[in-house]
Structures are given as C-alpha cells and as structure tokens.
Design a protein around this motif. Structure first.
Motif, PDB file in Angstrom:
ATOM      1  N   THR A   1       0.812  -1.215   0.000  1.00 38.85           N
ATOM      2  CA  THR A   1       0.000   0.000   0.000  1.00 38.85           C
ATOM      3  C   THR A   1       0.850   1.272   0.000  1.00 38.85           C
ATOM      4  OG1 THR A   1      -0.175  -0.297   2.363  1.00 38.85           O
ATOM      5  CG2 THR A   1      -2.105  -0.889   1.089  1.00 38.85           C
TER       6      THR A   1
ATOM      7  N   LYS B   1       7.411   3.067   3.221  1.00 39.02           N
ATOM      8  CA  LYS B   1       7.724   3.817   4.441  1.00 39.02           C
ATOM      9  C   LYS B   1       9.233   3.982   4.501  1.00 39.02           C
ATOM     10  CE  LYS B   1       3.837   1.842   6.841  1.00 39.02           C
ATOM     11  NZ  LYS B   1       3.447   0.593   7.476  1.00 39.02           N
TER      12      LYS B   1
ATOM     13  N   ILE C   1      -0.660  -9.063  12.556  1.00 36.99           N
ATOM     14  CA  ILE C   1      -1.980  -8.893  11.930  1.00 36.99           C
ATOM     15  C   ILE C   1      -2.149  -7.426  11.563  1.00 36.99           C
ATOM     16  CG2 ILE C   1      -4.479  -9.239  12.098  1.00 36.99           C
ATOM     17  CD1 ILE C   1      -4.017 -11.252  14.316  1.00 36.99           C
ATOM     18  N   GLY C   2      -1.995  -7.160  10.263  1.00 42.13           N
ATOM     19  CA  GLY C   2      -2.307  -5.830   9.728  1.00 42.13           C
ATOM     20  C   GLY C   2      -3.562  -6.028   8.916  1.00 42.13           C
ATOM     21  N   THR C   3      -3.511  -5.656   7.638  1.00 39.47           N
ATOM     22  CA  THR C   3      -4.632  -5.949   6.745  1.00 39.47           C
ATOM     23  C   THR C   3      -4.741  -7.463   6.569  1.00 39.47           C
ATOM     24  OG1 THR C   3      -4.115  -3.906   5.629  1.00 39.47           O
ATOM     25  CG2 THR C   3      -5.574  -5.426   4.468  1.00 39.47           C
TER      26      THR C   3
ATOM     27  N   ILE D   1      -8.434  -6.913   7.841  1.00 38.65           N
ATOM     28  CA  ILE D   1      -9.414  -6.531   6.813  1.00 38.65           C
ATOM     29  C   ILE D   1     -10.815  -7.026   7.193  1.00 38.65           C
ATOM     30  CG2 ILE D   1      -9.159  -8.567   5.299  1.00 38.65           C
ATOM     31  CD1 ILE D   1      -9.133  -6.499   2.961  1.00 38.65           C
TER      32      ILE D   1
ATOM     33  N   PHE E   1     -12.038  -7.105  10.259  1.00 41.71           N
ATOM     34  CA  PHE E   1     -12.600  -6.136  11.213  1.00 41.71           C
ATOM     35  C   PHE E   1     -13.049  -4.878  10.462  1.00 41.71           C
ATOM     36  CE2 PHE E   1     -11.740  -3.917  15.575  1.00 41.71           C
ATOM     37  CZ  PHE E   1     -13.101  -3.930  15.830  1.00 41.71           C
TER      38      PHE E   1
ATOM     39  N   ASP F   1     -12.625   6.332  18.178  1.00 40.80           N
ATOM     40  CA  ASP F   1     -12.221   5.472  17.054  1.00 40.80           C
ATOM     41  C   ASP F   1     -13.220   4.321  16.960  1.00 40.80           C
ATOM     42  OD1 ASP F   1     -11.148   3.468  15.455  1.00 40.80           O
ATOM     43  OD2 ASP F   1      -9.095   3.788  16.152  1.00 40.80           O
TER      44      ASP F   1
ATOM     45  N   TYR G   1     -13.074   1.412  15.784  1.00 43.26           N
ATOM     46  CA  TYR G   1     -12.535   0.107  16.181  1.00 43.26           C
ATOM     47  C   TYR G   1     -12.584  -0.043  17.709  1.00 43.26           C
ATOM     48  CZ  TYR G   1     -10.595  -0.754  11.482  1.00 43.26           C
ATOM     49  OH  TYR G   1     -10.433  -0.987  10.133  1.00 43.26           O
ATOM     50  N   ASP G   2     -12.246   1.034  18.423  1.00 46.87           N
ATOM     51  CA  ASP G   2     -12.262   0.962  19.896  1.00 46.87           C
ATOM     52  C   ASP G   2     -13.681   0.764  20.402  1.00 46.87           C
ATOM     53  OD1 ASP G   2      -9.552   1.292  19.976  1.00 46.87           O
ATOM     54  OD2 ASP G   2      -9.642   3.471  20.247  1.00 46.87           O
TER      55      ASP G   2
ATOM     56  N   THR H   1     -14.714  -2.909  19.702  1.00 51.00           N
ATOM     57  CA  THR H   1     -14.081  -3.906  20.587  1.00 51.00           C
ATOM     58  C   THR H   1     -14.690  -3.808  21.990  1.00 51.00           C
ATOM     59  OG1 THR H   1     -12.227  -2.365  20.828  1.00 51.00           O
ATOM     60  CG2 THR H   1     -11.851  -4.288  19.449  1.00 51.00           C
TER      61      THR H   1
ATOM     62  N   GLY I   1       1.495  -5.276  14.312  1.00 49.34           N
ATOM     63  CA  GLY I   1       0.471  -4.941  13.309  1.00 49.34           C
ATOM     64  C   GLY I   1      -0.669  -4.167  13.958  1.00 49.34           C
ATOM     65  N   GLY I   2      -1.553  -3.644  13.111  1.00 56.03           N
ATOM     66  CA  GLY I   2      -2.627  -2.757  13.566  1.00 56.03           C
ATOM     67  C   GLY I   2      -3.512  -3.356  14.649  1.00 56.03           C
TER      68      GLY I   2
ATOM     69  N   SER J   1      -5.349  -2.874  19.972  1.00 56.57           N
ATOM     70  CA  SER J   1      -6.438  -3.234  20.864  1.00 56.57           C
ATOM     71  C   SER J   1      -5.982  -4.221  21.928  1.00 56.57           C
ATOM     72  CB  SER J   1      -7.577  -3.851  20.041  1.00 56.57           C
ATOM     73  OG  SER J   1      -8.421  -4.606  20.872  1.00 56.57           O
TER      74      SER J   1
ATOM     75  N   TRP K   1      -8.164  -7.373  21.829  1.00 49.74           N
ATOM     76  CA  TRP K   1      -7.882  -8.346  20.750  1.00 49.74           C
ATOM     77  C   TRP K   1      -6.573  -9.100  21.046  1.00 49.74           C
ATOM     78  CZ3 TRP K   1      -8.210  -6.847  14.784  1.00 49.74           C
ATOM     79  CH2 TRP K   1      -8.750  -7.935  14.082  1.00 49.74           C
TER      80      TRP K   1
HETATM   81  P1  ADP Z   1      -1.335  -2.443   6.999  1.00 51.71           P
HETATM   82  O1  ADP Z   1      -1.454  -3.892   6.641  1.00 51.71           O
HETATM   83  O2  ADP Z   1      -1.918  -1.550   5.932  1.00 51.71           O
HETATM   84  O3  ADP Z   1       0.042  -2.028   7.467  1.00 51.71           O
HETATM   85  P2  ADP Z   1      -2.145  -2.010   9.808  1.00 51.71           P
HETATM   86  O4  ADP Z   1      -1.016  -2.797  10.377  1.00 51.71           O
HETATM   87  O5  ADP Z   1      -2.212  -0.544  10.097  1.00 51.71           O
HETATM   88  O6  ADP Z   1      -2.349  -2.256   8.250  1.00 51.71           O
HETATM   89  O7  ADP Z   1      -3.512  -2.708  10.360  1.00 51.71           O
HETATM   90  C1  ADP Z   1      -4.767  -2.257  10.000  1.00 51.71           C
HETATM   91  C2  ADP Z   1      -5.812  -3.100  10.745  1.00 51.71           C
HETATM   92  O8  ADP Z   1      -5.587  -3.013  12.156  1.00 51.71           O
HETATM   93  C3  ADP Z   1      -7.226  -2.626  10.544  1.00 51.71           C
HETATM   94  O9  ADP Z   1      -7.807  -3.182   9.383  1.00 51.71           O
HETATM   95  C4  ADP Z   1      -7.926  -3.103  11.828  1.00 51.71           C
HETATM   96  O10 ADP Z   1      -8.424  -4.412  11.660  1.00 51.71           O
HETATM   97  C5  ADP Z   1      -6.824  -3.134  12.859  1.00 51.71           C
HETATM   98  N1  ADP Z   1      -6.936  -2.009  13.800  1.00 51.71           N
HETATM   99  C6  ADP Z   1      -6.553  -0.747  13.609  1.00 51.71           C
HETATM  100  N2  ADP Z   1      -6.837   0.013  14.713  1.00 51.71           N
HETATM  101  C7  ADP Z   1      -7.410  -0.826  15.605  1.00 51.71           C
HETATM  102  C8  ADP Z   1      -7.926  -0.674  16.936  1.00 51.71           C
HETATM  103  N3  ADP Z   1      -7.906   0.506  17.564  1.00 51.71           N
HETATM  104  N4  ADP Z   1      -8.459  -1.778  17.528  1.00 51.71           N
HETATM  105  C9  ADP Z   1      -8.472  -2.968  16.893  1.00 51.71           C
HETATM  106  N5  ADP Z   1      -8.003  -3.154  15.650  1.00 51.71           N
HETATM  107  C10 ADP Z   1      -7.476  -2.116  15.019  1.00 51.71           C
END
Ligand code: ADP
Length: 523
Positions: free
Chosen positions: A20, A23, A268-270, A310, A312, A333, A335-336, A339, A419-420, A424, A427
């Motif tokens: 995407t 960086k 766990i990101g996307t 993805i 979520f 947010d 997502y918050d 959860t 990862g994103g 949480s 999570w």
């Molecule tokens: P990328 O793969 O683009 O680097 P990220 O690592 O930023 O993505 O992860 C994005 C994902 O993280 C979102 O799709 C979501 O599922 C999760 N996420 C982001 N913020 C939160 C949050 N506050 N609580 C839970 N899950 C979150």
C-alpha cells in the motif's frame, strides 16, 4: 563498532516497500526511529483476478520518501551510514534492455494463475518443487505467474530481457544492476534453498533461463554509485552504500526480536502471518508453510493469512455501520467502540462462530474458493456477538497456522505480536487465550524497517550478530493466558475446523456461482 564512524555516520535509512505504501525511516545506531515518512500508491484491479501496480509510482515513492525523511530529520549526506531495504514479496515485472517495464508490477494478490497453481498441485510435481524452493504452490508465486505468461503471452516471453521484482526494479534504475537477494529469491518459487541457486526444474516449468533473472546476492550485499541527480533528490552522497536487504516478512521477525527457538512472531495488519526463525532451511511435508531466507544462517518458516484486520474493517463498514457512526459522533475510534461492544460478550460468543475466509485463504488451507460463514446463529445473538465472533474468527485462523507451525517447530514459548490489531488490548488478550501462550508486544510498530536497519548494520560490519536486536527492541505490554477462556476456545476449535472441512465442496460451488453471477448482466 569504530567510535569514529559512529559519530561521523550516526544514521541508518530504512526503506520498506509495501503493497500500500513505501515507508522510509531514519534510525539511530541505538535503534531509535528519529523520523518516518510514508507515501501511498494505488493497487489496480483491471479484472477480478488482477492486482497490479505501476513500478514507476513505487520507484518515485522510494526516491521521494528517502528525500523527505532525510530533510525532515535534518540528516546531512555524509552522516548516513547506509540505506537498507525491506520489500513486499512475490512481485513480477518484465523489463526490456533499457529497464523499461513491459508489464505492470504484478503483485502477490494477483490471481490470474490460479488454474496453473491447482494443476501443478494436482500433478504431484508441485510438492517436489515446493520442497526444494520453500514457496507454497499458489498464484502469488512468480513461478506460477511465469507459467501463465509462458502460455498466454509467448511474444512477451521473447521480448523480455529480465523478469524482476519491485526491489530489483528500484536497484536497476538507481545503479543499472540487476541483483536479487536470497530472501526475495526464496519467495519466487524458483530458488533452490539448499544450493542457493536458481532451481533448474522450476525454471524449466516457468520457461525462463537464469540469464533472464537477476544475479543472486546475499541480503547483506552492498551497491554504491548513485548518479548526482538521484543523490541530490534523496539528500545522500554519491557513495552512500545501499544494502539490498530482504523481504518484509522475514525482517518483521528480526524487527520484533523473534529469531530464537520458541519465539513466534504473529503479525496482523490488513492480512496476517505467523512465523518463526530456524537455522537451516526447513519445508513442510504437507506443503502448508513457507520457508524464506533472512541470511545464510537464518531462515523463516511460517504461513500467511489473507483475512486479518481486513475482516474487522469489513465488520466496521458493512455490519456494524450504525455503531461505527455512533462512535464517530462521540469522537471515538470506531474500532475501539466495536471492541468495547465485543468485550460485553463472553469468550466463544455464546456459540456463534465466524469463518473469516472472506477473500479466500492462504495458510493453512490454501483455498482461494473459501468464503466467510457465520455458523450457529440463533435469535438470542445480537450485533455485539457478531462483532466478537468475527474477531475470534481471525484468531481461529491464526491458531490454525500456529498449529501447523508447531507440527514442525515444536510448541511456542512466547508470541511477539505486531500490526494494527495490536492497538487493541482486548484483541491481544483474545490472541493470548486462543493460542494458550503468553503474548508480548514490542514498543515500535515499524518492525520490517527496523529489521532492515539491523541488517544494514550487519552488512556494514558494525555488528557481528543479529542478536544485537535485543539491544534495540523494547518489549512493552505482556499478556498472560486466561485458562477458562482458553478451554472455551479449545472446545470450539474442533467445531470450527470441522465446519470448514464439511463445507469444502460447497465453497467451490458458491464461488463458481459468484463467478457466473458477476459476469452475467443484471436482469
Ligand atoms: P497495513 O497492513 O496496511 O500495514 P495495519 O497494520 O495498520 O495495516 O492494520 C490495519 C488493521 O488493524 C485494521 O484493518 C484493523 O483491523 C486493525 N486495527 C486498527 N486500529 C485498531 C484498533 N484501535 N483496535 C483494533 N483493531 C485495530
């Protein structure tokens, strides 16, 4: 480390070429991220089974991104020790003698070669090639993409000077050299893990010769000799060393400090992945896990999942839309907010299961036709159950890959999460309870870039050993297993697995139906 050099050249630049965005980071010698910059680019899907990018947009993002971060932090050209690279895996670009692209950059997500993957797997030859190359037989793999080109674009095969990945493209444009590191090579399906050379049989299947591929080099290989124009655009000296580096996946393990036996990294990101480091190449008799190189001494075994965060995002945007809107209204947010709703439900979502296989799945099933399923719905289930079940579903997937990994690596002692999803706490605790193992979260989230910088230090002879990572990586929060939740998840795991297996044929049928339906005009 020479003291003089460390004062004269205090900075390492890391460039992390993702799907995407790219960086870029400025990192100090003690592992602090002093500044970062991110430049996004689009993913083009001209047909349902295509996922392509423009190689020049990515090249420009690398050059501009390095320039921006250098300016932001105020780094002088002579203060840069090296620039070191991390890159997404599995991309393929055909170029001519002048490095002009003859195709788009075909990404890991491109599915055009799905039929070839299925056929190669069925033939039994697939498992043999996998066991030598470590790349699962899947349309993500450049091997399968080349087989598709061989039959569908024979003219292109003749015209092409080199078939390369996106990082090779960047190096070819900057230095007029075609080099591929062992790490990205090990994710092409064409590279023999034992003799560190191109695999003759895989190349035969792909219909390419070694001279149509780049020169193989270690991940610590350095190249110098920027043109004055590129040096000035990036704010670097003409002789700044560029380290080829490795893939983002294996560098993420290094960047979270997970490269010792028993330490497993979960990202766990996307999407998502579960990985562990081994000291010699190791493949899976069942063909479910990859084995990719980090250096000649360290290899990374693991499995990727398509359906990570993805899922979520889909829940937020398609199911819990009113709740997400309410969160935005309150300035929270979404997502918050979601959860928090999910946390009001007990572990196991009162018997509601979700198979989160929305975009087909890679590990552990490697089934592009898999789809999402809510199972066990009753009138007593509310929206919050559906949210919690979706979050649990992602963890069931992670757990299935972790179990495959355990089969060949032994049990995990500790999990490093990144990862994103790790934003949480709820999570993260769910992951801990699902896997039944303590989970720790490193402070920095830029794990691949940090891994690249560490590899840069090794390449420059400034450290002897990647164990130096321990001096860099601060482990933040730790989670311990809640035994009663663990038992609930154990009970549900067998139901989850059996639902998947019983639906296998139905997944094929519904995917075929979706294919026809999407193609037919609306009545
Ligand atoms: P990328 O793969 O683009 O680097 P990220 O690592 O930023 O993505 O992860 C994005 C994902 O993280 C979102 O799709 C979501 O599922 C999760 N996420 C982001 N913020 C939160 C949050 N506050 N609580 C839970 N899950 C979150």
């Amino acid at each position: 480390m020479t003291d003089q050099l460390s004062t004269l050249k205090p900075y390492i630049i890391a460039a992390d070429i993702g799907t995407t965005s790219t960086k870029t980071l400025v990192i100090s010698r003690d592992g602090k991220v002093l500044g970062s910059h991110s430049i996004e680019y689009p993913l083009f899907t001209p047909a349902a089974d295509r996922a392509e990018q423009d190689p020049d947009q990515i090249f420009d993002a690398v050059v501009q991104g390095i320039g921006e971060v250098v300016r932001k932090v105020g780094v002088k050209p002579e203060q840069v020790l090296c620039v070191s690279f991390s890159s997404a895996m599995h991309s393929l670009i055909a170029v001519d003698k002048n490095t002009m692209p003859l195709t788009a950059c075909i990404t890991w997500a491109d599915n055009r070669s799905a039929m070839y993957a299925a056929e190669l797997k069925r033939s039994g030859l697939g498992q043999q090639i996998y066991s030598r190359t470590g790349t699962p037989i899947h349309p993500m793999s450049p091997l399968l993409k080349l087989m598709w080109f061989r039959d569908n674009e024979p003219g292109l095969m003749k015209e092409t000077y080199k078939f390369i990945g996106i990082k090779e493209y960047v190096f070819a444009k900057l230095f007029d050299r075609y080099v591929i590191d062992h790490s990205l090579a090990s994710a092409t399906g064409l590279f023999n893990l034992e003799n560190l050379d191109w695999d003759a049989e895989a190349l035969g299947q792909a219909g390419v010769t070694p001279d149509q591929l780049s020169e193989l080099v270690p991940t610590t290989y350095r190249v110098e000799g920027l043109s004055a124009a590129y040096a000035s655009a990036m704010g670097l000296a003409k002789d700044t060393p560029f380290i080829v580096g490795a893939s983002d996946g294996v560098l993420a393990n290094l960047g979270v400090g997970a490269f010792e036996p028993g330490v497993v990294a979960v990202t766990i990101g996307t999407s998502g992945a579960v990985r562990s480091v081994v000291t010699k190449p190791q493949t899976d008799p069942e063909g479910k896990l990859f084995c990719y190189a980090l250096t000649e001494k360290f290899w990374v075994v693991g499995g990727p999942i398509n359906n990570g965060g993805i899922v979520f995002r889909w829940v937020r945007d398609q199911i819990a839309t009113a709740e997400a809107e309410e969160a935005r209204r309150q300035g929270i947010d979404p997502y918050d907010y979601l959860t928090e709703l999910a946390s009001q439900v007990k572990a196991g979502s009162d018997g509601l299961l979700f198979l989160p296989l929305l975009s087909g799945e890679r590990a552990p099933y490697w089934n592009a036709n898999a789809r999402g399923v809510y199972f066990g719905l009753s009138l007593s289930h509310e929206k919050k159950h559906m949210i919690r079940a979706a979050l649990e579903g992602v963890m069931f997937s992670i757990q299935a890959v972790a179990t495959s990994l355990e089969r060949i690596m032994g049990p995990a002692e500790v999990i490093r999460a990144s990862g994103g999803f790790a934003r949480s706490e709820f999570w993260r605790q769910m992951m801990t309870d699902m896997l039944g193992t303590s989970v720790t979260v490193p402070d920095s989230i830029e794990s691949s870039g940090i891994g690249a910088a560490l590899l840069g230090l090794l390449a420059m002879g400034e450290i002897d050993d990647l164990a130096h990572a321990h001096n860099w990586i601060q482990v933040g929060t730790a989670h311990e297993v809640n035994e009663s939740n663990y038992r609930v998840y154990q009970q549900l795991t067998s139901i989850y697995t059996s639902v998947y297996h019983q639906l296998k044929d139905q997944f094929d049928a519904i995917t075929a139906f979706q294919g026809q339906h999407l193609r037919s005009p609306q009545s």
